[in-house]
Design a protein around this motif. Structure first.
Motif, PDB file in Angstrom:
ATOM      1  N   ALA A   1     -29.872  13.354 -14.038  1.00  0.00           N
ATOM      2  CA  ALA A   1     -30.592  13.509 -12.762  1.00  0.00           C
ATOM      3  C   ALA A   1     -30.154  12.448 -11.764  1.00  0.00           C
ATOM      4  O   ALA A   1     -29.946  11.292 -12.127  1.00  0.00           O
ATOM      5  N   ALA A   2     -30.031  12.854 -10.511  1.00  0.00           N
ATOM      6  CA  ALA A   2     -29.670  11.892  -9.465  1.00  0.00           C
ATOM      7  C   ALA A   2     -30.930  11.145  -9.049  1.00  0.00           C
ATOM      8  O   ALA A   2     -32.035  11.639  -9.262  1.00  0.00           O
ATOM      9  N   GLY A   3     -30.756   9.967  -8.454  1.00  0.00           N
ATOM     10  CA  GLY A   3     -31.919   9.181  -8.035  1.00  0.00           C
ATOM     11  C   GLY A   3     -32.435   9.592  -6.676  1.00  0.00           C
ATOM     12  O   GLY A   3     -32.586   8.760  -5.785  1.00  0.00           O
ATOM     13  N   ILE A   4     -32.697  10.876  -6.518  1.00  0.00           N
ATOM     14  CA  ILE A   4     -33.175  11.392  -5.223  1.00  0.00           C
ATOM     15  C   ILE A   4     -34.449  12.224  -5.446  1.00  0.00           C
ATOM     16  O   ILE A   4     -34.709  12.639  -6.571  1.00  0.00           O
ATOM     17  N   PRO A   5     -35.225  12.488  -4.379  1.00  0.00           N
ATOM     18  CA  PRO A   5     -36.462  13.240  -4.578  1.00  0.00           C
ATOM     19  C   PRO A   5     -36.229  14.605  -5.238  1.00  0.00           C
ATOM     20  O   PRO A   5     -35.248  15.300  -4.924  1.00  0.00           O
ATOM     21  N   HIS A   6     -37.109  14.948  -6.156  1.00  0.00           N
ATOM     22  CA  HIS A   6     -37.132  16.250  -6.848  1.00  0.00           C
ATOM     23  C   HIS A   6     -35.937  16.516  -7.763  1.00  0.00           C
ATOM     24  O   HIS A   6     -35.779  17.639  -8.244  1.00  0.00           O
ATOM     25  N   ALA A   7     -35.100  15.499  -8.017  1.00  0.00           N
ATOM     26  CA  ALA A   7     -33.934  15.730  -8.877  1.00  0.00           C
ATOM     27  C   ALA A   7     -34.384  16.152 -10.274  1.00  0.00           C
ATOM     28  O   ALA A   7     -33.764  17.000 -10.918  1.00  0.00           O
ATOM     29  N   GLY A   8     -35.497  15.587 -10.737  1.00  0.00           N
ATOM     30  CA  GLY A   8     -36.013  15.911 -12.069  1.00  0.00           C
ATOM     31  C   GLY A   8     -36.382  17.377 -12.181  1.00  0.00           C
ATOM     32  O   GLY A   8     -36.165  18.016 -13.217  1.00  0.00           O
ATOM     33  N   LEU A   9     -36.913  17.919 -11.113  1.00  0.00           N
ATOM     34  CA  LEU A   9     -37.320  19.324 -11.113  1.00  0.00           C
ATOM     35  C   LEU A   9     -36.090  20.226 -11.246  1.00  0.00           C
ATOM     36  O   LEU A   9     -36.112  21.234 -11.941  1.00  0.00           O
TER      37      LEU A   9
ATOM     38  N   SER B   1     -41.004   6.677  -1.326  1.00  0.00           N
ATOM     39  CA  SER B   1     -39.808   7.436  -0.956  1.00  0.00           C
ATOM     40  C   SER B   1     -39.382   8.427  -2.024  1.00  0.00           C
ATOM     41  O   SER B   1     -38.613   9.344  -1.747  1.00  0.00           O
ATOM     42  N   ALA B   2     -39.857   8.264  -3.257  1.00  0.00           N
ATOM     43  CA  ALA B   2     -39.468   9.122  -4.390  1.00  0.00           C
ATOM     44  C   ALA B   2     -37.955   9.151  -4.592  1.00  0.00           C
ATOM     45  O   ALA B   2     -37.394  10.159  -4.997  1.00  0.00           O
ATOM     46  N   SER B   3     -37.298   8.023  -4.309  1.00  0.00           N
ATOM     47  CA  SER B   3     -35.849   7.966  -4.522  1.00  0.00           C
ATOM     48  C   SER B   3     -35.430   6.610  -5.090  1.00  0.00           C
ATOM     49  O   SER B   3     -35.563   5.584  -4.407  1.00  0.00           O
ATOM     50  N   SER B   4     -34.920   6.597  -6.326  1.00  0.00           N
ATOM     51  CA  SER B   4     -34.471   5.312  -6.876  1.00  0.00           C
ATOM     52  C   SER B   4     -33.198   4.840  -6.203  1.00  0.00           C
ATOM     53  O   SER B   4     -33.006   3.646  -6.024  1.00  0.00           O
ATOM     54  N   ASN B   5     -32.330   5.791  -5.839  1.00  0.00           N
ATOM     55  CA  ASN B   5     -31.107   5.374  -5.150  1.00  0.00           C
ATOM     56  C   ASN B   5     -31.434   4.770  -3.797  1.00  0.00           C
ATOM     57  O   ASN B   5     -30.876   3.753  -3.406  1.00  0.00           O
TER      58      ASN B   5
ATOM     59  N   LEU C   1     -46.096  13.627  -8.254  1.00  0.00           N
ATOM     60  CA  LEU C   1     -45.652  13.153  -9.572  1.00  0.00           C
ATOM     61  C   LEU C   1     -44.262  12.528  -9.466  1.00  0.00           C
ATOM     62  O   LEU C   1     -43.933  11.586 -10.202  1.00  0.00           O
ATOM     63  N   ASP C   2     -43.459  13.043  -8.545  1.00  0.00           N
ATOM     64  CA  ASP C   2     -42.129  12.482  -8.313  1.00  0.00           C
ATOM     65  C   ASP C   2     -42.266  11.025  -7.850  1.00  0.00           C
ATOM     66  O   ASP C   2     -41.523  10.138  -8.284  1.00  0.00           O
ATOM     67  N   MET C   3     -43.242  10.796  -6.975  1.00  0.00           N
ATOM     68  CA  MET C   3     -43.451   9.434  -6.467  1.00  0.00           C
ATOM     69  C   MET C   3     -43.787   8.494  -7.633  1.00  0.00           C
ATOM     70  O   MET C   3     -43.213   7.403  -7.752  1.00  0.00           O
ATOM     71  N   ALA C   4     -44.686   8.952  -8.509  1.00  0.00           N
ATOM     72  CA  ALA C   4     -45.101   8.101  -9.626  1.00  0.00           C
ATOM     73  C   ALA C   4     -43.942   7.880 -10.593  1.00  0.00           C
ATOM     74  O   ALA C   4     -43.696   6.759 -11.046  1.00  0.00           O
ATOM     75  N   ARG C   5     -43.186   8.956 -10.923  1.00  0.00           N
ATOM     76  CA  ARG C   5     -42.132   8.746 -11.923  1.00  0.00           C
ATOM     77  C   ARG C   5     -40.982   7.912 -11.354  1.00  0.00           C
ATOM     78  O   ARG C   5     -40.326   7.175 -12.083  1.00  0.00           O
ATOM     79  N   THR C   6     -40.754   7.996 -10.031  1.00  0.00           N
ATOM     80  CA  THR C   6     -39.698   7.169  -9.426  1.00  0.00           C
ATOM     81  C   THR C   6     -40.068   5.687  -9.524  1.00  0.00           C
ATOM     82  O   THR C   6     -39.223   4.845  -9.833  1.00  0.00           O
ATOM     83  N   ALA C   7     -41.357   5.381  -9.270  1.00  0.00           N
ATOM     84  CA  ALA C   7     -41.798   3.978  -9.381  1.00  0.00           C
ATOM     85  C   ALA C   7     -41.584   3.494 -10.821  1.00  0.00           C
ATOM     86  O   ALA C   7     -41.139   2.363 -11.048  1.00  0.00           O
ATOM     87  N   VAL C   8     -41.862   4.369 -11.809  1.00  0.00           N
ATOM     88  CA  VAL C   8     -41.654   3.980 -13.210  1.00  0.00           C
ATOM     89  C   VAL C   8     -40.154   3.799 -13.494  1.00  0.00           C
ATOM     90  O   VAL C   8     -39.749   2.870 -14.196  1.00  0.00           O
ATOM     91  N   ASN C   9     -39.322   4.671 -12.923  1.00  0.00           N
ATOM     92  CA  ASN C   9     -37.869   4.522 -13.102  1.00  0.00           C
ATOM     93  C   ASN C   9     -37.399   3.145 -12.616  1.00  0.00           C
ATOM     94  O   ASN C   9     -36.644   2.446 -13.301  1.00  0.00           O
ATOM     95  N   VAL C  10     -37.867   2.770 -11.426  1.00  0.00           N
ATOM     96  CA  VAL C  10     -37.431   1.493 -10.842  1.00  0.00           C
ATOM     97  C   VAL C  10     -38.016   0.316 -11.635  1.00  0.00           C
ATOM     98  O   VAL C  10     -37.353  -0.697 -11.864  1.00  0.00           O
TER      99      VAL C  10
ATOM    100  N   ASN D   1     -30.663   5.447 -15.839  1.00  0.00           N
ATOM    101  CA  ASN D   1     -31.858   5.098 -16.627  1.00  0.00           C
ATOM    102  C   ASN D   1     -33.115   5.574 -15.915  1.00  0.00           C
ATOM    103  O   ASN D   1     -33.539   4.983 -14.932  1.00  0.00           O
ATOM    104  N   MET D   2     -33.698   6.656 -16.369  1.00  0.00           N
ATOM    105  CA  MET D   2     -34.885   7.198 -15.698  1.00  0.00           C
ATOM    106  C   MET D   2     -35.974   7.501 -16.721  1.00  0.00           C
ATOM    107  O   MET D   2     -36.137   8.641 -17.150  1.00  0.00           O
ATOM    108  N   ASP D   3     -36.720   6.480 -17.083  1.00  0.00           N
ATOM    109  CA  ASP D   3     -37.798   6.643 -18.070  1.00  0.00           C
ATOM    110  C   ASP D   3     -38.857   7.617 -17.554  1.00  0.00           C
ATOM    111  O   ASP D   3     -39.322   8.492 -18.285  1.00  0.00           O
TER     112      ASP D   3
END
Ligand code: ASP
Length: 498
Positions: free
Chosen positions: A424-432, A345-349, A459-468, A381-383
């Motif tokens: 950054a919000a916990g939603i897709p592409h927030a990092g961008l 989902s690429a969304s931590s929220n 990459l968003d999908m991968a970094r979101t999984a790392v955030n969670v 917290n978004m490593d």
């Protein structure tokens, strides 16, 4: 009947979804159509653009005097496929226009859109439970902590963990990008122009976060929803219920516990749909993006993946093993529904309800810790995001300047990446979106972001999984430290009594 464990079901859903999506994408092929005066092309064309490619293809031509004409061009409208790009061939006489069409793309896109809509239903269910789950869980958790002193200690530990792991993640990212040097290996990368938006300064962004913590209209915050406002208001409400005490505290506590039990039951029911939801989400992404996008950005993808992999599979497991005293593999298995959903989902929220239920129901961490650490973690917290910001900005700098940024500039990137990940919000592409702040800080053109757009989703999908994953590990760490304190306190009490 053989019933597979949930994480296997989700994994199979992901695998089948990617195979179907990739095959769908592969059915598309490119075709070039070249138009000349015989096709009704006016002579003396200087530029041409396609302004409608839905049913028939309408092209707008501009001649050398600046006069524009619009024509429906037959060869294109008859050709099956959707418009991909257009070129004006200045050298040809009469001037020809070359149009690239992609065959079968429209069907793949239509099916991909349907997959996205169906996957969206699963995400909506998660969104539906998110706010009530956070509120009831956080209230129960804070009232369970019993005193503002207990909360203060948990808060300090949580923030310390967030800062430490984010800095470690950024360090890993910088190391990877300096070793791999993706921007110095790339030949030609196409720059996609992103609409330039006024970027806020870092101070503004952080001040907005501070403002969000003091919602002028708490009900509005619940409606929008603004997670930071909700968390701040709920903590304040629970703290003041404790200070009012007596029947009020009991009543608020009972109400929150009852609400939490119902919300948890609802979340558990939604989790069972995760394999299907994940199937649709992955199929939608792979059908529309394919694997071709990786070509020119391969080294950049390698650097980000290498660093994310190292942080997720080495740094965090070491912390888990030595501080939280848990088996990393076992814990990853327990957290798998949340991790795989975060990836799809690429969304931590969006994943938060699953993270909370996996932490409590599958990993046996108390509601007291989970309800405090996770909602806060999903927001600040978004490593994975911090690491990605650092790698992406250095990659862009290597491309733009043709050399690596000096150490002092890299420190600025590291610090701004940390703050940008908090914002950054916990939603897709927030990092961008947040990246423009860092680019601004080191004097890089914001439009350069366009270069990495093509691979941002994956990459968003991968970094979101790392955030969670980092939030979940944080929960395990805080739980162990709190339990150790409780044991020490009871030991001291025993000593005093004897
Ligand atoms: N999608 C990420 C998340 O939800 C944020 C980001 O874009 O990095 O955690």
């Amino acid at each position: 009947m053989l019933r597979l464990a949930l994480h296997w079901q989700i994994l199979i859903g992901m695998l089948v979804g990617s195979i179907i999506g990739i095959s769908l994408n592969a059915t598309c092929s490119s075709k070039t159509v070249q138009l000349t005066a015989e096709d009704g092309l006016p002579t003396g064309v200087s530029t041409a653009e396609v302004i409608d490619s839905s049913s028939s293809t309408i092209i707008r031509y501009t001649d050398k005097d600046g006069t524009t004409t619009e024509r429906t061009v037959d060869p294109v409208s008859q050709a099956e496929g959707v418009f991909a790009s257009i070129d004006t061939l200045e050298t040809a006489d009469p001037v020809a226009v070359r149009i690239y069409l992609t065959h079968g793309k429209s069907t793949a896109k239509r099916i991909g859109d349907w997959f996205a809509r169906l996957g969206g239903l699963f995400l909506r269910m998660l969104q539906m439970v998110a706010v009530p789950l956070i509120v009831t869980s956080l209230t129960t958790g804070v009232i369970g902590l019993g005193s503002s002193e207990g909360i203060g200690r948990m808060f300090r530990r949580t923030v310390l963990y967030y800062l430490a792991t984010s800095m470690l993640a950024i360090g890993t990212g910088l190391l990877a990008v300096n070793l791999v040097r993706p921007g110095l290996r790339v030949g030609q990368v196409e720059n996609v122009n992103v609409p330039s938006t006024e970027s806020e300064s870092l101070v503004d962004v952080l001040f907005h976060q501070l403002e969000a913590m003091i919602p002028a209209n708490p009900l509005g915050a619940f409606v929008s929803p603004n997670y930071l406002s909700i968390i701040a208001f709920t903590i304040a409400f629970a703290l003041f219920s404790i200070s009012v005490g007596g029947r009020t505290k009991e009543f608020v506590g009972d109400l929150a516990t009852a609400g939490f039990e119902v919300m948890m039951a609802m979340t558990m029911a939604i989790i069972r749909l995760a394999p299907i939801g994940v199937f649709f989400l992955i199929a939608a992404v792979t059908a529309t993006q394919g694997v071709g996008v990786f070509g020119s950005l391969a080294w950049y993808v390698v650097a980000v993946s290498l660093a994310l992999g190292c942080h997720a599979c080495v740094t965090l497991p070491l912390i888990l093993r030595f501080v939280a005293k848990r088996s990393p593999l076992e814990f990853a298995k327990q957290m798998s529904p949340a991790l795989l959903t975060a990836f799809s989902s690429a969304s931590s929220n969006g994943t938060l309800p699953l993270t909370m239920s996996s932490v409590e129901e599958r990993a046996g961490i108390s509601n007291r810790t989970g309800s405090f650490v996770l909602p806060l973690g999903a927001t600040i917290n978004m490593d994975g995001t911090a690491l990605y910001e650092a790698v992406a900005v250095l990659f862009i700098a290597q491309l733009h300047f043709g050399f690596n940024l000096p150490f002092s500039q890299q420190i600025i990137v590291a610090l701004t990446a940390l703050l940008a990940s908090v914002g950054a919000a916990g939603i897709p592409h927030a990092g961008l979106v947040m990246m423009s702040i860092i680019l601004h800080a080191v004097g890089l053109p914001i439009e350069m972001q366009g270069v990495i757009l093509a691979v941002d989703r994956v990459l968003d999908m991968a970094r979101t999984a790392v955030n969670v994953w980092s939030d979940s590990c944080g929960c395990a760490v805080i739980e162990t430290l709190e339990a150790r304190d409780a044991i020490n306190a009871s030991y001291r009490e025993q000593q005093l009594n004897s």
